[in-house]
Design a protein around this motif. Structure first.
Motif, mmCIF file in Angstrom:
data_model
loop_
_atom_site.group_PDB
_atom_site.id
_atom_site.type_symbol
_atom_site.label_atom_id
_atom_site.label_comp_id
_atom_site.label_asym_id
_atom_site.label_seq_id
_atom_site.Cartn_x
_atom_site.Cartn_y
_atom_site.Cartn_z
ATOM 1 N N ALA A 29 -72.622 54.737 -88.075
ATOM 2 C CA ALA A 29 -72.191 54.268 -86.757
ATOM 3 C C ALA A 29 -73.380 53.649 -86.034
ATOM 4 C CB ALA A 29 -71.622 55.427 -85.939
ATOM 5 N N LEU A 30 -73.169 52.445 -85.521
ATOM 6 C CA LEU A 30 -74.172 51.765 -84.707
ATOM 7 C C LEU A 30 -73.688 51.780 -83.276
ATOM 8 C CD1 LEU A 30 -74.647 48.816 -87.157
ATOM 9 C CD2 LEU A 30 -76.290 50.631 -86.722
ATOM 10 N N MET A 31 -74.545 52.207 -82.349
ATOM 11 C CA MET A 31 -74.122 52.355 -80.961
ATOM 12 C C MET A 31 -75.261 52.038 -80.012
ATOM 13 S SD MET A 31 -74.063 56.473 -81.059
ATOM 14 C CE MET A 31 -73.539 56.411 -82.754
ATOM 15 N N LYS A 32 -74.917 51.924 -78.744
ATOM 16 C CA LYS A 32 -75.926 51.718 -77.708
ATOM 17 C C LYS A 32 -76.743 53.006 -77.556
ATOM 18 C CE LYS A 32 -73.409 48.188 -75.299
ATOM 19 N NZ LYS A 32 -72.924 47.659 -74.052
ATOM 20 N N PRO A 33 -78.046 52.873 -77.335
ATOM 21 C CA PRO A 33 -78.916 54.055 -77.296
ATOM 22 C C PRO A 33 -78.521 55.099 -76.261
ATOM 23 C CG PRO A 33 -80.244 52.071 -77.447
ATOM 24 C CD PRO A 33 -78.821 51.630 -77.238
ATOM 25 N N PHE A 34 -78.028 54.685 -75.108
ATOM 26 C CA PHE A 34 -77.706 55.664 -74.064
ATOM 27 C C PHE A 34 -76.435 56.453 -74.368
ATOM 28 C CE2 PHE A 34 -75.605 51.785 -72.677
ATOM 29 C CZ PHE A 34 -74.383 52.223 -72.206
ATOM 30 N N ARG A 35 -75.698 56.103 -75.426
ATOM 31 C CA ARG A 35 -74.499 56.841 -75.812
ATOM 32 C C ARG A 35 -74.759 57.811 -76.972
ATOM 33 N NH1 ARG A 35 -71.949 57.784 -72.243
ATOM 34 N NH2 ARG A 35 -70.309 58.474 -73.643
ATOM 35 N N ALA A 36 -75.940 57.752 -77.567
ATOM 36 C CA ALA A 36 -76.225 58.547 -78.762
ATOM 37 C C ALA A 36 -76.140 60.050 -78.506
ATOM 38 C CB ALA A 36 -77.596 58.175 -79.319
ATOM 39 N N GLN A 37 -76.693 60.538 -77.404
ATOM 40 C CA GLN A 37 -76.658 61.982 -77.129
ATOM 41 C C GLN A 37 -75.235 62.486 -76.963
ATOM 42 O OE1 GLN A 37 -78.760 64.042 -77.639
ATOM 43 N NE2 GLN A 37 -80.798 63.345 -77.174
ATOM 44 N N ALA A 38 -74.395 61.716 -76.310
ATOM 45 C CA ALA A 38 -72.993 62.120 -76.126
ATOM 46 C C ALA A 38 -72.269 62.178 -77.470
ATOM 47 C CB ALA A 38 -72.283 61.157 -75.177
ATOM 48 N N VAL A 52 -78.566 61.704 -90.270
ATOM 49 C CA VAL A 52 -79.843 61.168 -89.819
ATOM 50 C C VAL A 52 -79.577 60.207 -88.662
ATOM 51 C CG1 VAL A 52 -79.858 59.243 -91.462
ATOM 52 C CG2 VAL A 52 -82.002 60.099 -90.583
ATOM 53 N N VAL A 53 -80.542 60.125 -87.742
ATOM 54 C CA VAL A 53 -80.451 59.205 -86.605
ATOM 55 C C VAL A 53 -81.670 58.287 -86.672
ATOM 56 C CG1 VAL A 53 -80.399 59.005 -84.100
ATOM 57 C CG2 VAL A 53 -79.278 60.932 -85.201
ATOM 58 N N ARG A 54 -81.426 56.972 -86.536
ATOM 59 C CA ARG A 54 -82.505 55.987 -86.600
ATOM 60 C C ARG A 54 -82.393 55.006 -85.442
ATOM 61 N NH1 ARG A 54 -80.268 55.385 -91.921
ATOM 62 N NH2 ARG A 54 -81.506 56.496 -93.422
ATOM 63 N N GLU A 55 -83.526 54.441 -85.049
ATOM 64 C CA GLU A 55 -83.511 53.320 -84.115
ATOM 65 C C GLU A 55 -83.241 52.066 -84.927
ATOM 66 O OE1 GLU A 55 -87.147 53.150 -81.968
ATOM 67 O OE2 GLU A 55 -86.806 55.070 -81.005
ATOM 68 N N LEU A 84 -76.503 56.019 -86.575
ATOM 69 C CA LEU A 84 -76.207 57.407 -86.901
ATOM 70 C C LEU A 84 -75.501 57.431 -88.248
ATOM 71 C CD1 LEU A 84 -75.847 60.435 -86.161
ATOM 72 C CD2 LEU A 84 -73.721 59.766 -85.049
ATOM 73 N N THR A 85 -76.066 58.141 -89.209
ATOM 74 C CA THR A 85 -75.454 58.297 -90.519
ATOM 75 C C THR A 85 -75.145 59.771 -90.711
ATOM 76 O OG1 THR A 85 -76.736 56.450 -91.386
ATOM 77 C CG2 THR A 85 -75.733 57.935 -92.998
ATOM 78 N N VAL A 86 -73.879 60.091 -90.922
ATOM 79 C CA VAL A 86 -73.478 61.481 -91.156
ATOM 80 C C VAL A 86 -72.602 61.557 -92.401
ATOM 81 C CG1 VAL A 86 -73.637 62.259 -88.762
ATOM 82 C CG2 VAL A 86 -71.507 61.321 -89.599
ATOM 83 N N PHE A 87 -72.624 62.726 -93.033
ATOM 84 C CA PHE A 87 -71.790 63.001 -94.190
ATOM 85 C C PHE A 87 -70.796 64.088 -93.810
ATOM 86 C CE2 PHE A 87 -75.754 61.325 -95.719
ATOM 87 C CZ PHE A 87 -75.352 60.406 -96.665
ATOM 88 N N VAL A 88 -69.519 63.844 -94.082
ATOM 89 C CA VAL A 88 -68.463 64.803 -93.766
ATOM 90 C C VAL A 88 -67.524 64.923 -94.957
ATOM 91 C CG1 VAL A 88 -68.518 64.307 -91.292
ATOM 92 C CG2 VAL A 88 -66.932 63.075 -92.742
ATOM 93 N N GLU A 89 -66.820 66.039 -95.015
ATOM 94 C CA GLU A 89 -65.755 66.177 -96.002
ATOM 95 C C GLU A 89 -64.613 65.244 -95.619
ATOM 96 O OE1 GLU A 89 -65.797 67.942 -98.711
ATOM 97 O OE2 GLU A 89 -67.614 69.114 -98.354
ATOM 98 N N GLU A 90 -63.847 64.815 -96.592
ATOM 99 C CA GLU A 90 -62.777 63.852 -96.357
ATOM 100 C C GLU A 90 -61.762 64.352 -95.329
ATOM 101 O OE1 GLU A 90 -60.385 60.689 -99.125
ATOM 102 O OE2 GLU A 90 -60.850 62.655 -99.962
ATOM 103 N N GLU A 91 -61.486 65.646 -95.304
ATOM 104 C CA GLU A 91 -60.505 66.170 -94.350
ATOM 105 C C GLU A 91 -61.023 66.176 -92.908
ATOM 106 O OE1 GLU A 91 -62.345 69.787 -96.403
ATOM 107 O OE2 GLU A 91 -61.343 67.986 -97.088
#
Length: 126
Positions: A29-38, A52-55, A84-91
């Motif tokens: 997910a690519l997002m505006k920096p001020f929305r990352a914490q939310a 992982v979270v990257r600029e 933001l890169t996250v790994f989740v189970e398919e469900e």
């Protein structure tokens, strides 16, 4: 060439599939920096395997705009973003994507993108 199947004998050494119930999915997910914490706070409610979270720098429809800073013009072709890169189970995929979109969306241009990719067990081990 590696084959991707659910045969337990083809799994990497040390692989324990008894913990997982579905295929792991990768969400970028690519997002505006001020929305990352939310977004990160919203993802605490979803069961994620890791991430992982990257600029990052974004380039899209907002390109070639000139802004002024201290009397000098500068080009804003590349705008700051958070990746933001996250790994989740398919469900848990739908819940994770909903949490990201609900908390990252501002309704303005440049909100970002979400990419969903399937991970194969041969390449993902925790």
């Amino acid at each position: 060439m590696a084959e991707f199947d659910d045969d337990p004998e083809s799994q990497p050494a040390g692989h324990d599939d008894s913990v997982r119930t579905g295929r792991p999915m990768q969400i970028i997910a690519l997002m505006k920096p001020f929305r990352a914490q939310a977004v990160l706070a919203a993802l605490e409610e979803v069961e994620i395997l890791g991430g992982v979270v990257r600029e990052a720098m974004g380039y899209g429809r907002q390109k070639n705009r000139l802004n002024q800073y201290l009397g000098s013009e500068y080009n804003t072709s590349f705008l700051p973003k958070v990746e933001l890169t996250v790994f989740v189970e398919e469900e848990h995929l739908a819940a994770a994507v909903k949490a990201i979109t609900d908390h990252a969306r501002t309704g303005r241009i440049g909100d970002g993108k979400i990419l969903v990719l399937r991970c194969f067990h041969d390449y993902l081990a925790w």
